[in-house]
Design a protein around this motif. Structure first.
Motif, PDB file in Angstrom:
ATOM      1  N   GLY A  12       2.970   3.973  -7.074  1.00 42.99           N
ATOM      2  CA  GLY A  12       3.302   5.233  -6.425  1.00 42.99           C
ATOM      3  C   GLY A  12       2.073   5.941  -5.961  1.00 42.99           C
ATOM      4  O   GLY A  12       1.966   6.892  -5.440  1.00 42.99           O
ATOM      5  N   VAL A  13       1.011   5.760  -6.670  1.00 42.18           N
ATOM      6  CA  VAL A  13      -0.405   6.175  -6.506  1.00 42.18           C
ATOM      7  C   VAL A  13      -0.986   5.449  -5.239  1.00 42.18           C
ATOM      8  O   VAL A  13      -0.976   4.339  -5.152  1.00 42.18           O
ATOM      9  CB  VAL A  13      -1.384   5.741  -7.609  1.00 42.18           C
ATOM     10  CG1 VAL A  13      -2.802   6.377  -7.263  1.00 42.18           C
ATOM     11  CG2 VAL A  13      -0.930   6.517  -8.814  1.00 42.18           C
ATOM     12  N   LEU A  14      -1.480   6.374  -4.344  1.00 41.89           N
ATOM     13  CA  LEU A  14      -1.931   5.951  -2.920  1.00 41.89           C
ATOM     14  C   LEU A  14      -3.023   5.307  -3.110  1.00 41.89           C
ATOM     15  O   LEU A  14      -4.007   5.416  -3.925  1.00 41.89           O
ATOM     16  CB  LEU A  14      -2.267   7.261  -2.115  1.00 41.89           C
ATOM     17  CG  LEU A  14      -0.986   8.138  -1.493  1.00 41.89           C
ATOM     18  CD1 LEU A  14      -1.201   9.090  -0.681  1.00 41.89           C
ATOM     19  CD2 LEU A  14      -0.166   7.102  -0.904  1.00 41.89           C
ATOM     20  N   ASP A  15      -3.201   4.148  -2.543  1.00 41.29           N
ATOM     21  CA  ASP A  15      -4.565   3.101  -2.644  1.00 41.29           C
ATOM     22  C   ASP A  15      -5.223   2.961  -1.186  1.00 41.29           C
ATOM     23  O   ASP A  15      -4.932   2.081  -0.551  1.00 41.29           O
ATOM     24  CB  ASP A  15      -3.720   1.834  -3.160  1.00 41.29           C
ATOM     25  CG  ASP A  15      -5.113   0.898  -3.366  1.00 41.29           C
ATOM     26  OD1 ASP A  15      -6.171   1.120  -3.297  1.00 41.29           O
ATOM     27  OD2 ASP A  15      -4.769  -0.360  -3.956  1.00 41.29           O
ATOM     28  N   PRO A  16      -5.903   3.953  -0.743  1.00 40.59           N
ATOM     29  CA  PRO A  16      -6.734   3.544   0.520  1.00 40.59           C
ATOM     30  C   PRO A  16      -7.674   2.649   0.561  1.00 40.59           C
ATOM     31  O   PRO A  16      -7.568   1.991   1.651  1.00 40.59           O
ATOM     32  CB  PRO A  16      -7.556   5.056   0.471  1.00 40.59           C
ATOM     33  CG  PRO A  16      -7.598   5.732  -0.699  1.00 40.59           C
ATOM     34  CD  PRO A  16      -6.331   5.149  -1.444  1.00 40.59           C
ATOM     35  N   LYS A  19      -5.094  -0.128   1.412  1.00 34.83           N
ATOM     36  CA  LYS A  19      -4.739  -0.379   2.615  1.00 34.83           C
ATOM     37  C   LYS A  19      -5.769  -0.595   3.643  1.00 34.83           C
ATOM     38  O   LYS A  19      -5.337  -1.141   4.744  1.00 34.83           O
ATOM     39  CB  LYS A  19      -4.394   1.194   3.233  1.00 34.83           C
ATOM     40  CG  LYS A  19      -3.597   1.549   4.094  1.00 34.83           C
ATOM     41  CD  LYS A  19      -2.198   0.587   4.414  1.00 34.83           C
ATOM     42  CE  LYS A  19      -1.029   1.397   3.493  1.00 34.83           C
ATOM     43  NZ  LYS A  19       0.026   0.547   3.834  1.00 34.83           N
ATOM     44  N   GLU A  35       1.742  -5.560   1.284  1.00 37.02           N
ATOM     45  CA  GLU A  35       0.858  -4.704   0.673  1.00 37.02           C
ATOM     46  C   GLU A  35      -0.408  -5.138   0.029  1.00 37.02           C
ATOM     47  O   GLU A  35      -0.103  -5.940  -0.694  1.00 37.02           O
ATOM     48  CB  GLU A  35       1.821  -3.866  -0.190  1.00 37.02           C
ATOM     49  CG  GLU A  35       1.016  -2.471  -0.816  1.00 37.02           C
ATOM     50  CD  GLU A  35       2.002  -1.735  -1.718  1.00 37.02           C
ATOM     51  OE1 GLU A  35       1.615  -0.530  -2.020  1.00 37.02           O
ATOM     52  OE2 GLU A  35       3.041  -2.251  -2.069  1.00 37.02           O
ATOM     53  N   ARG A  37      -2.860  -3.905  -2.908  1.00 38.52           N
ATOM     54  CA  ARG A  37      -3.490  -2.903  -3.821  1.00 38.52           C
ATOM     55  C   ARG A  37      -4.793  -3.417  -4.561  1.00 38.52           C
ATOM     56  O   ARG A  37      -4.952  -4.699  -4.975  1.00 38.52           O
ATOM     57  CB  ARG A  37      -2.476  -2.971  -5.054  1.00 38.52           C
ATOM     58  CG  ARG A  37      -1.108  -2.750  -4.665  1.00 38.52           C
ATOM     59  CD  ARG A  37      -0.798  -0.942  -4.156  1.00 38.52           C
ATOM     60  NE  ARG A  37      -0.820  -0.230  -5.709  1.00 38.52           N
ATOM     61  CZ  ARG A  37      -0.910   0.935  -5.407  1.00 38.52           C
ATOM     62  NH1 ARG A  37      -0.759   1.630  -4.312  1.00 38.52           N
ATOM     63  NH2 ARG A  37      -0.627   1.599  -6.533  1.00 38.52           N
TER      64      ARG A  37
END
Length: 77
Positions: A12-16, A19, A35, A37
């Motif tokens: 749930g923590v954004l991972d720029p 990405k 995805e 991570r």
């Protein structure tokens, strides 16, 4: 004793960074990548008598931001 500390972002923590890697892989023609991570790995060589509590404290105080990251400790075989 050799340790490997694997630090990853909590779900749930954004991972720029992840990405960006995901998009770069697609741009390089690598299809089928879902995805991505990103995380960190720390390799430590500690004294054999270093206790689990001390190792856990190292992780919580310095190696991982426990608000947004999980960590796991792996002992070398």
């Amino acid at each position: 004793m050799k340790l490997r500390i694997v630090v990853t972002l909590k779900p749930g923590v954004l991972d720029p960074q992840g990405k960006a890697i995901e998009h770069a892989l697609g741009s390089l023609g690598f299809g089928g990548v879902g995805e991505v991570r990103a995380g960190k790995i720390f390799e430590l060589d500690v004294a054999d008598d270093t206790g689990d509590a001390a190792i856990d404290e190292m992780c919580r105080k310095l190696l991982a931001n426990t608000v947004i990251e999980n960590y796991r400790i792996e002992r070398a075989q």
